[in-house]
Design a protein around this motif. Structure first.
Motif, PDB file in Angstrom:
ATOM      1  N   ALA A  69       0.828  -1.202   0.000  1.00  0.00           N
ATOM      2  CA  ALA A  69       0.000   0.000   0.000  1.00  0.00           C
ATOM      3  C   ALA A  69       0.866   1.257   0.000  1.00  0.00           C
ATOM      4  N   VAL A  70       1.968   1.225   0.746  1.00  0.00           N
ATOM      5  CA  VAL A  70       2.892   2.365   0.780  1.00  0.00           C
ATOM      6  C   VAL A  70       3.458   2.616  -0.607  1.00  0.00           C
ATOM      7  N   GLN A  71       3.836   1.537  -1.305  1.00  0.00           N
ATOM      8  CA  GLN A  71       4.363   1.692  -2.660  1.00  0.00           C
ATOM      9  C   GLN A  71       3.322   2.314  -3.589  1.00  0.00           C
ATOM     10  N   LYS A  72       2.059   1.885  -3.455  1.00  0.00           N
ATOM     11  CA  LYS A  72       0.987   2.429  -4.294  1.00  0.00           C
ATOM     12  C   LYS A  72       0.748   3.907  -3.984  1.00  0.00           C
ATOM     13  N   LEU A  73       0.848   4.275  -2.706  1.00  0.00           N
ATOM     14  CA  LEU A  73       0.680   5.675  -2.325  1.00  0.00           C
ATOM     15  C   LEU A  73       1.787   6.536  -2.910  1.00  0.00           C
ATOM     16  N   ILE A  74       3.021   6.073  -2.816  1.00  0.00           N
ATOM     17  CA  ILE A  74       4.156   6.825  -3.339  1.00  0.00           C
ATOM     18  C   ILE A  74       4.021   7.029  -4.839  1.00  0.00           C
ATOM     19  N   SER A  75       3.664   5.955  -5.540  1.00  0.00           N
ATOM     20  CA  SER A  75       3.538   6.020  -6.995  1.00  0.00           C
ATOM     21  C   SER A  75       2.330   6.860  -7.411  1.00  0.00           C
ATOM     22  N   GLY A  76       1.179   6.596  -6.777  1.00  0.00           N
ATOM     23  CA  GLY A  76      -0.046   7.272  -7.178  1.00  0.00           C
ATOM     24  C   GLY A  76      -0.072   8.749  -6.828  1.00  0.00           C
ATOM     25  N   LEU A  77       0.549   9.110  -5.707  1.00  0.00           N
ATOM     26  CA  LEU A  77       0.568  10.503  -5.279  1.00  0.00           C
ATOM     27  C   LEU A  77       1.765  11.262  -5.841  1.00  0.00           C
ATOM     28  N   ASN A  78       2.618  10.543  -6.564  1.00  0.00           N
ATOM     29  CA  ASN A  78       3.789  11.148  -7.204  1.00  0.00           C
ATOM     30  C   ASN A  78       4.711  11.819  -6.181  1.00  0.00           C
ATOM     31  N   ILE A  79       5.006  11.089  -5.118  1.00  0.00           N
ATOM     32  CA  ILE A  79       5.912  11.567  -4.076  1.00  0.00           C
ATOM     33  C   ILE A  79       6.956  10.494  -3.815  1.00  0.00           C
ATOM     34  N   ASP A  80       7.982  10.838  -3.042  1.00  0.00           N
ATOM     35  CA  ASP A  80       8.959   9.820  -2.658  1.00  0.00           C
ATOM     36  C   ASP A  80       8.737   9.436  -1.204  1.00  0.00           C
ATOM     37  N   LEU A  81       9.464   8.437  -0.744  1.00  0.00           N
ATOM     38  CA  LEU A  81       9.254   7.918   0.603  1.00  0.00           C
ATOM     39  C   LEU A  81       9.522   8.953   1.692  1.00  0.00           C
ATOM     40  N   PRO A  82      10.616   9.730   1.617  1.00  0.00           N
ATOM     41  CA  PRO A  82      10.833  10.753   2.657  1.00  0.00           C
ATOM     42  C   PRO A  82       9.680  11.741   2.776  1.00  0.00           C
ATOM     43  N   GLN A  83       9.071  12.088   1.625  1.00  0.00           N
ATOM     44  CA  GLN A  83       7.923  13.004   1.685  1.00  0.00           C
ATOM     45  C   GLN A  83       6.762  12.380   2.453  1.00  0.00           C
ATOM     46  N   LEU A  84       6.542  11.088   2.220  1.00  0.00           N
ATOM     47  CA  LEU A  84       5.451  10.402   2.903  1.00  0.00           C
ATOM     48  C   LEU A  84       5.726  10.263   4.394  1.00  0.00           C
ATOM     49  N   LEU A  85       6.999  10.114   4.754  1.00  0.00           N
ATOM     50  CA  LEU A  85       7.358   9.895   6.157  1.00  0.00           C
ATOM     51  C   LEU A  85       7.558  11.196   6.922  1.00  0.00           C
ATOM     52  N   SER A  86       7.522  12.338   6.221  1.00  0.00           N
ATOM     53  CA  SER A  86       7.676  13.617   6.916  1.00  0.00           C
ATOM     54  C   SER A  86       6.542  13.813   7.909  1.00  0.00           C
ATOM     55  N   PRO A  87       6.840  14.364   9.109  1.00  0.00           N
ATOM     56  CA  PRO A  87       5.775  14.599  10.093  1.00  0.00           C
ATOM     57  C   PRO A  87       4.737  15.568   9.546  1.00  0.00           C
ATOM     58  N   PRO A  88       3.463  15.358   9.854  1.00  0.00           N
ATOM     59  CA  PRO A  88       2.432  16.316   9.438  1.00  0.00           C
ATOM     60  C   PRO A  88       2.714  17.683  10.022  1.00  0.00           C
ATOM     61  N   LYS A  89       2.371  18.717   9.268  1.00  0.00           N
ATOM     62  CA  LYS A  89       2.580  20.072   9.753  1.00  0.00           C
ATOM     63  C   LYS A  89       1.640  20.366  10.900  1.00  0.00           C
ATOM     64  N   GLN A  90       2.140  21.130  11.877  1.00  0.00           N
ATOM     65  CA  GLN A  90       1.295  21.531  12.993  1.00  0.00           C
ATOM     66  C   GLN A  90       0.213  22.473  12.512  1.00  0.00           C
TER      67      GLN A  90
END
Length: 210
Positions: A69-90
């Motif tokens: 699912a993580v791979q599908k999110l990275i590919s479908g959202l056109n982002i890389d793994l560090p972007q996905l793992l970045s903490p949500p903004k306050q």
């Protein structure tokens, strides 16, 4: 192997690093990316091939996404793994407060050396304390001890000339339009050096939790 363990192992392999100690908060991050792009769950579903119900559960931390699912999110959202793992903004909330003080209508607090006029007194829980000061003192000897308080202070001379005494520096001459920023827990004192009392504007930060 549990789903959570499977996710952590997969992310460790994908990133080439050790597993994070702190929670990843992937659900919040996925929702943040979706909303930033003004996508609906259906939009993300079409982009990633993940079911809307699955995406909803991921966003609400009801399930942890598998490595697939993580791979599908990275590919479908056109982002890389560090972007996905970045903490949500306050999330910040603008309250839209304001507090105007008419000339001469601040709260006055006279002392032997200064005459303070506190500004913006109606607002509670301010992060800064603004005030205008008429500097009455003419010599450092008029102070029985250093002035000091928690936080930091910005000072600008509005009228006249002053000499700023500080605990760790030589006295500093300041004239109209000059400004200075300093740690206000350092001992300090102001003295007017002209024929007329100088006037200064100060803004002090409040101590955390005060």
């Amino acid at each position: 192997m549990s789903q959570q363990t499977d996710q952590q192992a997969a992310l460790r392999i994908a990133s080439g690093r050790k597993a994070f100690v702190e929670p990843l908060r992937l659900g919040e991050r996925v929702k943040e990316i979706r909303l930033a792009n003004q996508w609906t769950l259906e939009d993300v579903s079409q982009r990633t091939g993940l079911a809307r119900s699955t995406l909803s559960k991921i966003e609400n931390d009801q399930i942890s996404p598998t490595f697939s699912a993580v791979q599908k999110l990275i590919s479908g959202l056109n982002i890389d793994l560090p972007q996905l793992l970045s903490p949500p903004k306050q999330q910040t909330r603008t309250m839209g407060r304001r507090d105007m003080t008419r000339r001469g209508e601040g709260q006055r607090h006279p002392t032997p050396t200064y005459e303070h006029e506190l500004l913006s007194c109606e607002l509670a829980q301010k992060r800064m304390i603004p005030f205008k000061t008429i500097v009455r003192a003419r010599s450092f000897e008029e102070f029985s001890e250093w002035v000091r308080h928690d936080g930091e202070e910005f000072l600008m001379v509005l009228d006249g000339d002053i000499r700023l005494y500080t605990e760790f520096y030589e006295p500093l001459a300041l004239t109209q339009g000059d400004s200075i920023y300093f740690d206000s827990d350092m001992g300090h004192a102001l003295v007017s050096v002209g024929d007329e009392d100088a006037v200064v504007l100060s803004v002090c930060t409040r101590r955390e939790g005060a």
